[in-house]
Write a protein that holds these residues in place. Sequence first.
Motif, PDB file in Angstrom:
ATOM      1  N   UNK A 149      15.957  14.866 -33.548  1.00 37.59           N
ATOM      2  CA  UNK A 149      16.343  15.245 -32.186  1.00 37.59           C
ATOM      3  C   UNK A 149      15.084  15.320 -31.349  1.00 37.59           C
ATOM      4  N   UNK A 150      15.129  14.807 -30.113  1.00 36.57           N
ATOM      5  CA  UNK A 150      13.938  14.702 -29.284  1.00 36.57           C
ATOM      6  C   UNK A 150      14.261  15.041 -27.835  1.00 36.57           C
ATOM      7  N   UNK A 151      13.210  15.431 -27.113  1.00 32.78           N
ATOM      8  CA  UNK A 151      13.284  15.453 -25.669  1.00 32.78           C
ATOM      9  C   UNK A 151      13.056  14.031 -25.164  1.00 32.78           C
ATOM     10  N   UNK A 152      13.209  13.829 -23.866  1.00 36.23           N
ATOM     11  CA  UNK A 152      13.106  12.474 -23.312  1.00 36.23           C
ATOM     12  C   UNK A 152      11.733  11.868 -23.576  1.00 36.23           C
ATOM     13  N   UNK A 153      10.658  12.604 -23.313  1.00 33.96           N
ATOM     14  CA  UNK A 153       9.304  12.049 -23.452  1.00 33.96           C
ATOM     15  C   UNK A 153       8.992  11.721 -24.907  1.00 33.96           C
ATOM     16  N   UNK A 154       9.284  12.642 -25.808  1.00 35.93           N
ATOM     17  CA  UNK A 154       8.996  12.404 -27.224  1.00 35.93           C
ATOM     18  C   UNK A 154       9.885  11.308 -27.813  1.00 35.93           C
ATOM     19  N   UNK A 155      11.104  11.205 -27.297  1.00 34.75           N
ATOM     20  CA  UNK A 155      11.994  10.145 -27.769  1.00 34.75           C
ATOM     21  C   UNK A 155      11.409   8.786 -27.438  1.00 34.75           C
ATOM     22  N   UNK A 156      10.897   8.643 -26.208  1.00 35.00           N
ATOM     23  CA  UNK A 156      10.304   7.361 -25.790  1.00 35.00           C
ATOM     24  C   UNK A 156       9.094   7.012 -26.659  1.00 35.00           C
ATOM     25  N   UNK A 157       8.282   8.023 -27.015  1.00 40.58           N
ATOM     26  CA  UNK A 157       7.118   7.766 -27.880  1.00 40.58           C
ATOM     27  C   UNK A 157       7.561   7.362 -29.283  1.00 40.58           C
ATOM     28  N   UNK A 158       8.553   8.067 -29.811  1.00 47.36           N
ATOM     29  CA  UNK A 158       9.033   7.776 -31.175  1.00 47.36           C
ATOM     30  C   UNK A 158       9.647   6.387 -31.260  1.00 47.36           C
ATOM     31  N   UNK A 159      10.370   5.994 -30.212  1.00 44.38           N
ATOM     32  CA  UNK A 159      11.079   4.716 -30.212  1.00 44.38           C
ATOM     33  C   UNK A 159      10.146   3.519 -30.116  1.00 44.38           C
ATOM     34  N   UNK A 160       8.889   3.740 -29.782  1.00 38.14           N
ATOM     35  CA  UNK A 160       7.943   2.629 -29.745  1.00 38.14           C
ATOM     36  C   UNK A 160       7.704   2.045 -31.131  1.00 38.14           C
ATOM     37  N   UNK A 161       7.923   2.874 -32.169  1.00 36.16           N
ATOM     38  CA  UNK A 161       7.653   2.414 -33.533  1.00 36.16           C
ATOM     39  C   UNK A 161       8.893   2.422 -34.418  1.00 36.16           C
ATOM     40  N   UNK A 162      10.041   2.843 -33.875  1.00 34.17           N
ATOM     41  CA  UNK A 162      11.266   2.912 -34.676  1.00 34.17           C
ATOM     42  C   UNK A 162      12.427   2.279 -33.911  1.00 34.17           C
ATOM     43  N   UNK A 163      13.470   1.921 -34.656  1.00 36.25           N
ATOM     44  CA  UNK A 163      14.599   1.214 -34.028  1.00 36.25           C
ATOM     45  C   UNK A 163      15.918   1.701 -34.628  1.00 36.25           C
ATOM     46  N   UNK A 164      16.498   2.791 -34.098  1.00 32.97           N
ATOM     47  CA  UNK A 164      17.805   3.262 -34.612  1.00 32.97           C
ATOM     48  C   UNK A 164      18.921   2.337 -34.164  1.00 32.97           C
TER      49      UNK A 164
ATOM     50  N   UNK B 183      16.324   2.954 -23.272  1.00 31.39           N
ATOM     51  CA  UNK B 183      15.121   2.449 -23.928  1.00 31.39           C
ATOM     52  C   UNK B 183      15.418   1.066 -24.510  1.00 31.39           C
ATOM     53  N   UNK B 184      14.730   0.097 -23.973  1.00 34.56           N
ATOM     54  CA  UNK B 184      14.902  -1.306 -24.380  1.00 34.56           C
ATOM     55  C   UNK B 184      16.396  -1.658 -24.408  1.00 34.56           C
ATOM     56  N   UNK B 185      16.812  -2.371 -25.457  1.00 37.61           N
ATOM     57  CA  UNK B 185      18.210  -2.778 -25.543  1.00 37.61           C
ATOM     58  C   UNK B 185      18.993  -1.971 -26.575  1.00 37.61           C
ATOM     59  N   UNK B 186      18.490  -0.773 -26.926  1.00 36.48           N
ATOM     60  CA  UNK B 186      19.187   0.087 -27.889  1.00 36.48           C
ATOM     61  C   UNK B 186      20.361   0.762 -27.174  1.00 36.48           C
TER      62      UNK B 186
END
Length: 677
Positions: A425-440, A451-454
């Motif tokens: 679970x993330x806030x908006x800012x941390x979610x964007x940082x985490x999603x740079x290296x992961x792809x749920x 965020x991107x095409x997710x």
Amino acid sequence: MENRLPNIFLLVCQNKREFTVRELALQMAVSTRTIYSDIKKLNEMLEAAGYPVINADKGKLIYEEPLIIEFEELIGSTSNFVLSNQRFRRLRVIESILLSGDHFTVEDLVKELDISRNTLLGDLKEIKEIFRFHTIGMEALPFKGYQITGNERSIRNLLILTISEDPLFFEDKLEKRNSQFLYSCEAFLDDVAKRLNVELSDVSFQRMLVTVWVTYARLSIGKWFPEGPREPLTREEITFVERKKELEELFGKEVPVDDCFYLANKLGEASVVKYEELLSEKWLPFHLVTNEFIEAVEKEYGFEAFLTDSKLYEGLLNHLRPAYKRALSSEWAENPLLQYVLDHFSRLNKAVEKGAKVLEDKLKVTFHEHEISYFTLFFASVIERNEKQVRRTPNVIIVCNAGISTSEILKSRLQSIFHVNILGTFGVRNAALWLKEHYPDFIISTVPFRFRDIPVIKVTPYLSDYDIKEIQNQLSFLTARIHISDVMNIIHKYVKVEEDQLPHLKNELSIYLGITEKSQLKKGIYQPMLKEILTTELISAKFEATSRDEAVTESGRLLVHKGLAEEAYIRAMIKNVEVNGTYIVIAPGIAMPHARPEEGALDIGLSIVTLKEPIPFGHPKNDPVKIVVGLCAIDHQSHLKALTELADILMDENKVERLIMAENAEQILDIIKEESL
């Protein structure tokens, strides 16, 4: 339709019993395709009048509550709707203008369409822009009204497009005798398609029916193609020219040959659901470029089964010809599944789009995104055929700015209702940082977030019934398959595997996970080079042939003598030349007779026969033939590399001249080998 639509309306919409499409087709002596088309028109009328539509499910027709209105009342209400709806009204104005000839007046249109002058003048401003887009002019003439100028092809194409989008054009316009005329046109088209051994899709058939009617309507006001006569080249052109008198009887007037060519070209652009393997112009380039296209997509996407799937090759080959013809006319077939393709096959569609550059470069056309998405569906079907759906637990994250207590409640509810793997679970800012290296697989968020095409599903913190339904919908669309390529990518991130060990590792993993690709379990299609299959035994120099059949027989005899084909293959080659004689001649002076693999082919083979005296094969431009290339193949693909090499040689005028002048097989083989060095 004067007779069918009222009858179907009476049976289906005013009756409590259930009907089948087949039952109505038999009762009314028409095809099921025609009944489906009639149901579509009825539903458009019902919807326009504010009534429920007919439910057509798996060939069964169901109407919940019988209507008590008469069919005439339905037509009247929908006609009023058409004129009150801006889009439909403008379609009617365009139709009236283009069916009026060179000139029209505002007064004539006001009277014909029963609309106000101010409304019409407002529509004409927008219609003038539509005309300009289609390179059609509309100029005001003092005291005469307006003058229409433009290429006849452009005018007809716009008229076909407009009528195809007007759901009630024929119902409103046609009298009983003209309804019968449409039925006759339908029968004529069915006969032409049968003659060509093609089965048009329902949409294409209806578009062709409109095309025939538009041709008739434009000829009726003295508008025909001024291009002048020329030799028919395509199979469709030959068929329409042969049926010219029948078409004139149908129209009740003379039909210029260029109007036959126009109809033939439109049929060539039509999508088919079945196409017998009959040769057409550009058949050799289409075969070769289709193979290159598949290889380009496989290289970009990394799915080996593309290279070995014969259904993919045949499907693309059949679709390519009409798609090419549409591209030449700057048209395209609208794909109703475009958004589905973009949503669910995004990476594959991008690979196909890049691979299609091969087609565009070789064929000198540009394909619209709708056409690209059709190509993508062919490749997607290969993935469906070759991958077992081993489902994994979908990975999701929660984005929530309301604090840990809210996010924990939401997380608990999600886990209790759905089988999902919550990665965090993330806030908006941390979610964007985490999603740079992961792809749920998708994101569940209580705040607006992208965020991107997710995929992102916005929910309330307490997860309402609507939210639950939205998540269920997302899960139903999510295949969550295990792809062997994804597994290999994960391994590569952490472990260095020797190159020679990769195939074995991939094979063991895929078998263990139960997602083995067919291409890994069978030997791929090997494509030998020209120098591997061509020998002096397959070459005959300065052969003295007195007829086309003798020349073809010699090319087949060489293949049989070498053990590459049975005697029956020669007979099949001659028969194929009789049916496809014009298209066997692939270039000036060069013919390539062959037959289907199942007609006696035993192995891959190419034979070359140079003729002492040229022989006419019946081609209006490429005759007489000086070189005959006998082709023998056991499938649609294994011979393509050798054929590509030979085609490159035969496109070189100097090389061709040297082949013709060569005195013996050894000299011819030496010339061929020069290219292979």
